[in-house]
Design an enzyme around this catalytic site. Structure first.
Site, short mmCIF file in Angstrom:
data_model
loop_
_atom_site.label_atom_id
_atom_site.label_comp_id
_atom_site.label_asym_id
_atom_site.label_seq_id
_atom_site.Cartn_x
_atom_site.Cartn_y
_atom_site.Cartn_z
N GLY A 17 8.01 -3.48 -3.80
CA GLY A 17 7.94 -4.53 -2.66
C GLY A 17 7.03 -5.73 -3.13
O GLY A 17 7.26 -6.35 -4.33
N VAL A 64 -5.20 5.10 -5.81
CA VAL A 64 -6.32 4.44 -5.64
C VAL A 64 -7.18 4.97 -4.36
O VAL A 64 -8.30 4.64 -4.35
CB VAL A 64 -5.93 2.93 -4.84
CG1 VAL A 64 -5.07 1.89 -5.79
CG2 VAL A 64 -5.12 2.95 -3.53
N SER A 143 -2.56 -8.25 6.57
CA SER A 143 -1.54 -8.04 7.93
C SER A 143 -1.80 -8.54 9.09
O SER A 143 -2.96 -9.02 9.58
CB SER A 143 -1.16 -6.68 8.03
OG SER A 143 -0.10 -6.70 8.93
N TYR A 156 -3.63 2.00 12.14
CA TYR A 156 -2.99 0.95 10.95
C TYR A 156 -3.60 -0.47 11.32
O TYR A 156 -4.10 -1.12 10.26
CB TYR A 156 -1.46 0.84 10.85
CG TYR A 156 -0.89 -0.29 9.86
CD1 TYR A 156 -1.17 0.04 8.57
CD2 TYR A 156 -0.29 -1.31 10.50
CE1 TYR A 156 -0.59 -1.00 7.74
CE2 TYR A 156 0.02 -2.20 9.59
CZ TYR A 156 -0.19 -2.00 8.22
OH TYR A 156 0.11 -3.32 7.32
N GLU A 192 9.65 -1.31 1.46
CA GLU A 192 9.92 0.02 1.78
C GLU A 192 8.76 0.34 2.82
O GLU A 192 8.55 1.52 3.27
CB GLU A 192 9.28 1.02 0.56
CG GLU A 192 10.54 0.79 -0.69
CD GLU A 192 10.07 1.80 -1.61
OE1 GLU A 192 8.88 2.27 -1.84
OE2 GLU A 192 10.78 1.63 -2.93
#
Length: 256
Positions: A17, A64, A143, A156, A192
């Site tokens: 990505g 991470v 985002s 999210y 993805e």
């Protein structure tokens, strides 16, 4: 415009990505790339396509979410790789699109651990070196979900709102140093992302982009490249970008 020749750039989530697209665009600049991801074999496959020498690439198999692993990975970098100039906190994911009161606890844990805590770990272990050396740039992948909440997005969206707040807070904390902080906040990007969100349901993932021309990973990498190559006195605080077919988190023009 700043030259990236011999600059050390660490990219998390580099195996696919946006992370992989960043690796491709920076590979042609003479920069030295530390590519980090959980899937080492995917990193190795990516390197074969980059047309760079072994002296330009250092691979880290890294989750991470694991603070001890992040600390170890950063503290044991070879001396020639330890002075990181640019950190691109790209690793992140979305899981599920369920109503909050019906959602899966594991999905929450994975999003919070990756999108928020993972970003914090890398930042905490790398930025002190930037401050002491008097140079550096942190780029956080946010985002549109950090600006606008949408149905089913609950946790999210919360994690991406956290990325936005962390970016703003870090910029304030670094005032008086030359270290720069940028948040790049895309709308729909075909990666993805939706496959991961829907736990491998490829057909459902395809419908997300049906009838739409979404952004590509290369579009985002191009914006990141612009941000990190501005003159040292210029800081691009935040970039929000969306495809022409998208007007907000929920308003999308789909052509039939």
């Amino acid at each position: 415009m700043i030259s990236l020749e011999n600059k050390i750039i660490l990219i998390t989530g580099a195996s696919s990505g946006i992370g992989a697209a960043c690796a491709r665009i920076f590979a042609g600049t003479g920069a030295k790339l530390i590519l980090a991801a959980r899937r080492l074999e995917r990193l190795q496959q990516l390197v074969e396509t980059l047309h760079v020498t072994s002296l330009q690439i250092h691979l880290l198999q890294l989750d991470v979410c694991d603070r001890a692993a992040v600390e170890s990975a950063i503290s044991t970098l070879p001396p020639s790789w330890s002075d990181i100039d640019i950190l691109i906190n790209n690793a992140g994911l979305s899981r599920g699109l369920d109503k909050l009161h019906e959602a899966n606890f594991q999905d929450w844990e994975e999003m919070i651990d990756t999108n928020v805590k993972g970003l914090l770990y890398l930042t905490r272990y790398i930025v002190p070196g930037m401050v002491s050396r008097g140079r550096g740039h942190v780029v956080n992948l946010g985002s549109i979900a950090g600006h606008q909440t949408y149905p089913g997005g609950n946790v999210y969206c919360a994690t991406k709102a956290a990325v936005r707040a962390i970016s703003e807070g870090l910029k304030q904390d670094l005032l008086g140093t030359p270290v720069r902080v940028t948040s790049v906040d895309p709308g729909m990007v075909e990666t993805e992302f939706s496959d991961v969100r829907f736990h491998g349901d490829t057909e459902r993932a395809k419908k997300v982009y049906q009838g739409v021309t979404p952004l590509t990973p290369e579009d985002i990498a191009d914006v990141i490249f612009f941000c990190v190559t501005r003159s040292p006195h210029v800081n691009i605080n935040e970039v929000v970008l969306m495809p022409v077919d998208q007007a907000s988190a929920t308003l999308v023009n789909r052509r039939t």
